[in-house]
Write a protein that holds these residues in place. Structure first.
Motif, PDB file in Angstrom:
ATOM      1  N   GLY A  66       2.413   5.940 -20.921  1.00 18.06           N
ATOM      2  CA  GLY A  66       3.267   5.001 -21.080  1.00 18.06           C
ATOM      3  C   GLY A  66       2.775   4.249 -22.385  1.00 18.06           C
ATOM      4  N   TRP A  67       3.143   3.010 -22.638  1.00 16.04           N
ATOM      5  CA  TRP A  67       3.410   1.710 -23.211  1.00 16.04           C
ATOM      6  C   TRP A  67       2.875   0.758 -22.472  1.00 16.04           C
ATOM      7  CZ3 TRP A  67       7.757   3.820 -21.156  1.00 16.04           C
ATOM      8  CH2 TRP A  67       9.028   3.194 -21.181  1.00 16.04           C
ATOM      9  N   ARG A  68       3.050  -0.321 -23.312  1.00 12.67           N
ATOM     10  CA  ARG A  68       2.487  -1.511 -22.777  1.00 12.67           C
ATOM     11  C   ARG A  68       3.796  -2.546 -23.023  1.00 12.67           C
ATOM     12  NH1 ARG A  68      -2.422  -4.846 -22.103  1.00 12.67           N
ATOM     13  NH2 ARG A  68      -3.432  -3.753 -22.828  1.00 12.67           N
ATOM     14  N   GLY A  69       4.723  -3.078 -21.889  1.00 10.27           N
ATOM     15  CA  GLY A  69       5.797  -3.694 -21.703  1.00 10.27           C
ATOM     16  C   GLY A  69       5.224  -4.969 -22.325  1.00 10.27           C
ATOM     17  N   LYS A  70       6.361  -5.588 -22.195  1.00 13.44           N
ATOM     18  CA  LYS A  70       6.237  -7.396 -22.587  1.00 13.44           C
ATOM     19  C   LYS A  70       5.915  -8.287 -21.806  1.00 13.44           C
ATOM     20  CE  LYS A  70      10.044  -6.838 -25.929  1.00 13.44           C
ATOM     21  NZ  LYS A  70      11.781  -6.980 -26.138  1.00 13.44           N
ATOM     22  N   HIS A  71       5.639  -7.627 -20.323  1.00 15.45           N
ATOM     23  CA  HIS A  71       5.050  -8.064 -19.211  1.00 15.45           C
ATOM     24  C   HIS A  71       3.269  -7.973 -19.246  1.00 15.45           C
ATOM     25  CE1 HIS A  71       5.328  -4.569 -17.710  1.00 15.45           C
ATOM     26  NE2 HIS A  71       6.241  -4.543 -16.608  1.00 15.45           N
ATOM     27  N   THR A  72       3.335  -7.057 -20.028  1.00 13.57           N
ATOM     28  CA  THR A  72       1.798  -6.484 -20.735  1.00 13.57           C
ATOM     29  C   THR A  72       0.924  -5.401 -19.579  1.00 13.57           C
ATOM     30  OG1 THR A  72       0.157  -8.020 -19.319  1.00 13.57           O
ATOM     31  CG2 THR A  72       1.230  -8.810 -21.524  1.00 13.57           C
ATOM     32  N   LEU A  73       1.851  -5.267 -19.021  1.00 14.02           N
ATOM     33  CA  LEU A  73       1.390  -4.056 -17.813  1.00 14.02           C
ATOM     34  C   LEU A  73       2.009  -2.524 -18.392  1.00 14.02           C
ATOM     35  CD1 LEU A  73       2.847  -5.301 -14.518  1.00 14.02           C
ATOM     36  CD2 LEU A  73       0.280  -5.618 -15.340  1.00 14.02           C
ATOM     37  N   LEU A  74       1.346  -1.680 -18.426  1.00 16.47           N
ATOM     38  CA  LEU A  74       1.721   0.063 -18.748  1.00 16.47           C
ATOM     39  C   LEU A  74       3.376   0.488 -18.019  1.00 16.47           C
ATOM     40  CD1 LEU A  74       0.443   1.606 -20.858  1.00 16.47           C
ATOM     41  CD2 LEU A  74       0.340   3.147 -18.505  1.00 16.47           C
ATOM     42  N   LEU A  75       4.182   0.587 -18.852  1.00 14.57           N
ATOM     43  CA  LEU A  75       5.131   1.352 -18.654  1.00 14.57           C
ATOM     44  C   LEU A  75       5.806   2.795 -18.828  1.00 14.57           C
ATOM     45  CD1 LEU A  75       7.881  -1.299 -19.709  1.00 14.57           C
ATOM     46  CD2 LEU A  75       7.581  -0.720 -16.624  1.00 14.57           C
ATOM     47  N   SER A  76       6.042   3.240 -17.634  1.00 15.38           N
ATOM     48  CA  SER A  76       6.607   4.717 -17.965  1.00 15.38           C
ATOM     49  C   SER A  76       7.692   5.172 -18.171  1.00 15.38           C
ATOM     50  CB  SER A  76       5.237   5.741 -16.555  1.00 15.38           C
ATOM     51  OG  SER A  76       5.854   7.249 -16.861  1.00 15.38           O
ATOM     52  N   ARG A  77       8.631   6.394 -18.750  1.00 14.14           N
ATOM     53  CA  ARG A  77       9.574   6.190 -18.814  1.00 14.14           C
ATOM     54  C   ARG A  77       9.869   7.181 -17.041  1.00 14.14           C
ATOM     55  NH1 ARG A  77      12.241   8.657 -24.497  1.00 14.14           N
ATOM     56  NH2 ARG A  77      14.470   8.234 -23.013  1.00 14.14           N
ATOM     57  N   GLU A  78       9.432   7.304 -16.682  1.00  9.98           N
ATOM     58  CA  GLU A  78       9.596   8.594 -15.504  1.00  9.98           C
ATOM     59  C   GLU A  78       9.514   7.544 -13.948  1.00  9.98           C
ATOM     60  OE1 GLU A  78       7.552   9.813 -17.744  1.00  9.98           O
ATOM     61  OE2 GLU A  78       9.065  10.633 -19.085  1.00  9.98           O
ATOM     62  N   ALA A  79       8.040   6.468 -14.274  1.00 10.62           N
ATOM     63  CA  ALA A  79       7.172   5.664 -13.245  1.00 10.62           C
ATOM     64  C   ALA A  79       7.190   4.750 -12.773  1.00 10.62           C
ATOM     65  CB  ALA A  79       6.159   6.431 -12.802  1.00 10.62           C
TER      66      ALA A  79
ATOM     67  N   PRO B 253       0.377   9.763 -27.951  1.00  7.39           N
ATOM     68  CA  PRO B 253       0.434   8.547 -27.042  1.00  7.39           C
ATOM     69  C   PRO B 253       2.682   8.831 -26.975  1.00  7.39           C
ATOM     70  CG  PRO B 253      -1.195   7.405 -29.029  1.00  7.39           C
ATOM     71  CD  PRO B 253      -0.987   8.931 -28.681  1.00  7.39           C
ATOM     72  N   THR B 254       3.098   7.426 -26.343  1.00  6.71           N
ATOM     73  CA  THR B 254       4.413   7.972 -26.500  1.00  6.71           C
ATOM     74  C   THR B 254       4.489   6.744 -27.210  1.00  6.71           C
ATOM     75  OG1 THR B 254       4.778   6.371 -24.556  1.00  6.71           O
ATOM     76  CG2 THR B 254       4.503   8.882 -24.205  1.00  6.71           C
TER      77      THR B 254
END
Length: 373
Positions: A173-186, A206-207
């Protein structure tokens, strides 16, 4: 943010000599094994995190880690896995979902009554450290059965490892603006774990990042802890205040905590990507002891022995009974916004006025003041 003992590693040995084709086949098999063990996805990356070192140091220099001295205690080992575990050349990064089977979970989490204890979703079942470590160890055992002895260490939020940076580089996934990892699927409702290995597995791609112009997480944060995109001042974060902070919670932040007595999920509840969040593949994270709808006065009545017994095997246990009561006292005080002077709440608070802990007494007095206003 939790510190726990790392999984024991197998004896250090020369890396297995595998052909390129064998390494490709092994990587594919590891992903299959991971799924069978309850991981939603497993991917691989190399150990170069040089791109993340400056950001980590700037965060530490700003003091955003608060009392979490372990974040600064290991020097460059956090961003250099091969220094943490000599011989490491690859990281197997895995994610494990923890949501309950409720398609409308986000709506349910936004509708807690003022006197209900709000506990972060991840903490309502078994301690994720134990669950992930056991399954990462099982995955390592399967690899050893295939390759013979190899050098490795398994971690989950338990060592100076930049888990999000590694997972992002592995393509989870990628690091979101809240600093957590984000996945398009999950979305982001999952745990991360990793195995540092000395096997030169092929790496994944990487995505890209997909937050765009969205600032939902920043806008909704109750304490404005997300001070800028991709920057969290932990000293203002409710998860830090209710879990990591020892002693008194700053008075000016107490009203902003509401009835969140352990952690906070708001930045995730309002993230658009979490409409794709997936339920857990294992039953370890099922809610225990009614912690999804417990009344604060009920939890506040637990003595220390009851707390330790009820929280056996839970990540909540590690904060201790004193912080448990401190947090609930703040929540009961904030319930005054809708239930000012409620006799049951006031009586529960008064029963704790003689508690042996000065910290507990201080927060109880503050809570009673809210009901007297």
């Amino acid at each position: 943010m939790n510190a726990a003992e790392p999984q024991k590693n197998s004896p250090v040995s020369p890396p297995p000599r595998l052909t390129d084709d064998a390494l490709v086949a092994l990587a594919a098999q590891i992903k299959i094994w991971g799924r069978e063990l309850g991981f939603a996805e497993v991917r691989m990356t190399d150990v170069d995190l040089s791109h993340a070192e400056a950001g980590l140091q700037a965060w530490l220099d700003a003091g955003y880690h608060g009392e979490m001295q372990y974040m600064a205690a290991h020097g460059t080992k956090r961003s250099r896995p091969a220094e943490l575990v000599p011989g490491t050349v690859r990281v197997i990064s895995a994610r494990m979902s923890y949501l309950p089977e409720d398609p409308d979970w986000r709506t349910a989490e936004r509708q807690h009554a003022a006197d209900t204890a709000v506990i972060s979703l991840y903490a309502r079942g078994r301690d994720y450290h134990k669950v992930l470590r056991q399954r990462l160890q099982q995955l390592a055992d399967k690899i050893r059965e295939r390759t013979g002895e190899f050098g490795y260490r398994a971690f989950t939020d338990s060592a100076p490892v930049m888990e999000v940076a590694l997972a992002e580089k592995a393509g989870l996934g990628w690091r979101g603006k809240h600093t957590l990892l984000l996945s398009r699927e999950a979305g982001s409702m999952f745990f991360l774990g990793e195995i540092l290995v000395d096997i030169p597995l092929p790496v994944d791609t990487p995505t890209g990042a997909h937050c765009g112009q969205c600032t939902s997480c920043i806008d909704v944060c109750p304490t404005k802890a997300i001070v800028a995109p991709y920057q969290v001042d932990a000293r203002r974060c409710i998860s830090y205040l209710t879990i990591e902070l020892h002693g008194s919670i700053p008075v000016e932040l107490r009203p902003l905590i509401g009835n969140r007595i352990y952690g906070c999920d708001d930045c995730q509840l309002f993230c658009p990507w979490n409409k794709f969040a997936q339920p857990a593949l294992v039953d370890d994270f099922a809610v225990r002891h009614g912690l999804d709808h417990a009344r604060m006065v009920h939890l506040f009545a637990w003595d220390e022995a009851t707390f330790l017994r009820m929280m056996e095997g839970s990540p909540i246990r590690r904060i201790g009974h004193e912080s448990w009561l401190r947090n609930i006292a703040v929540g009961l005080g904030n319930a005054a916004s809708q239930l000012r002077g409620d006799p049951v709440i006031v009586a529960a608070l008064q029963n704790r006025l003689t508690h042996s802990s000065e910290v507990v007494r201080e927060h109880v007095l503050w809570a009673l003041e809210q009901h007297a206003c």
